[in-house]
Motif scaffolding. Sequence first.
Motif, PDB file in Angstrom:
ATOM      1  N   PHE A 131      33.439 -12.543 -60.946  1.00  0.00           N
ATOM      2  CA  PHE A 131      32.972 -11.226 -61.357  1.00  0.00           C
ATOM      3  C   PHE A 131      31.449 -11.145 -61.261  1.00  0.00           C
ATOM      4  O   PHE A 131      30.893 -10.166 -60.765  1.00  0.00           O
ATOM      5  N   VAL A 132      30.755 -12.170 -61.742  1.00  0.00           N
ATOM      6  CA  VAL A 132      29.288 -12.193 -61.703  1.00  0.00           C
ATOM      7  C   VAL A 132      28.801 -12.169 -60.259  1.00  0.00           C
ATOM      8  O   VAL A 132      27.861 -11.448 -59.924  1.00  0.00           O
ATOM      9  N   LYS A 133      29.455 -12.928 -59.381  1.00  0.00           N
ATOM     10  CA  LYS A 133      29.067 -12.964 -57.970  1.00  0.00           C
ATOM     11  C   LYS A 133      29.300 -11.607 -57.313  1.00  0.00           C
ATOM     12  O   LYS A 133      28.448 -11.118 -56.566  1.00  0.00           O
ATOM     13  N   ALA A 134      30.412 -10.962 -57.593  1.00  0.00           N
ATOM     14  CA  ALA A 134      30.713  -9.654 -57.016  1.00  0.00           C
ATOM     15  C   ALA A 134      29.703  -8.614 -57.496  1.00  0.00           C
ATOM     16  O   ALA A 134      29.251  -7.766 -56.723  1.00  0.00           O
ATOM     17  N   ASP A 135      29.324  -8.692 -58.772  1.00  0.00           N
ATOM     18  CA  ASP A 135      28.342  -7.766 -59.324  1.00  0.00           C
ATOM     19  C   ASP A 135      26.985  -7.956 -58.654  1.00  0.00           C
ATOM     20  O   ASP A 135      26.309  -6.989 -58.296  1.00  0.00           O
ATOM     21  N   ALA A 136      26.584  -9.206 -58.451  1.00  0.00           N
ATOM     22  CA  ALA A 136      25.308  -9.500 -57.793  1.00  0.00           C
ATOM     23  C   ALA A 136      25.333  -9.032 -56.334  1.00  0.00           C
ATOM     24  O   ALA A 136      24.347  -8.486 -55.833  1.00  0.00           O
ATOM     25  N   ASP A 137      26.460  -9.248 -55.648  1.00  0.00           N
ATOM     26  CA  ASP A 137      26.593  -8.785 -54.263  1.00  0.00           C
ATOM     27  C   ASP A 137      26.472  -7.272 -54.182  1.00  0.00           C
ATOM     28  O   ASP A 137      25.842  -6.736 -53.277  1.00  0.00           O
ATOM     29  N   CYS A 138      27.074  -6.579 -55.140  1.00  0.00           N
ATOM     30  CA  CYS A 138      27.018  -5.119 -55.172  1.00  0.00           C
ATOM     31  C   CYS A 138      25.574  -4.649 -55.385  1.00  0.00           C
ATOM     32  O   CYS A 138      25.109  -3.727 -54.714  1.00  0.00           O
ATOM     33  N   ASP A 139      24.871  -5.299 -56.304  1.00  0.00           N
ATOM     34  CA  ASP A 139      23.473  -4.946 -56.553  1.00  0.00           C
ATOM     35  C   ASP A 139      22.623  -5.154 -55.311  1.00  0.00           C
ATOM     36  O   ASP A 139      21.803  -4.304 -54.962  1.00  0.00           O
TER      37      ASP A 139
END
Length: 63
Positions: free
Chosen positions: A16-24
Motif C-alpha cells: 500500500f505504501v509503495k502504491a501510494d508513493a508511486d501515485c504521488d
Amino acid sequence: MAKMINSKYGWTWPQFVKADADCDRYWQAKKAEKRSLIEATKKSPRVAAQGEKRTSEKIRILF
C-alpha cells in the motif's frame, strides 16, 4: 504501527505504501510536464506581434 495489515483487497501495508508513493510520483511528473508545456508555449510578454494591440491601449468604439 503493525508491519502487515491486510485489507479487503489482499494488499499488505508495504504494498500500500509503495502504491501510494508511486501515485504521488506519477502526479508530480504530470504536473511538471504540464508546467513545462505551458512555459514552452508562452509568448514573450514584451514583444507584441505585428498588428496585435497591447492590452494597455484603450479601444474606443463609436456608436
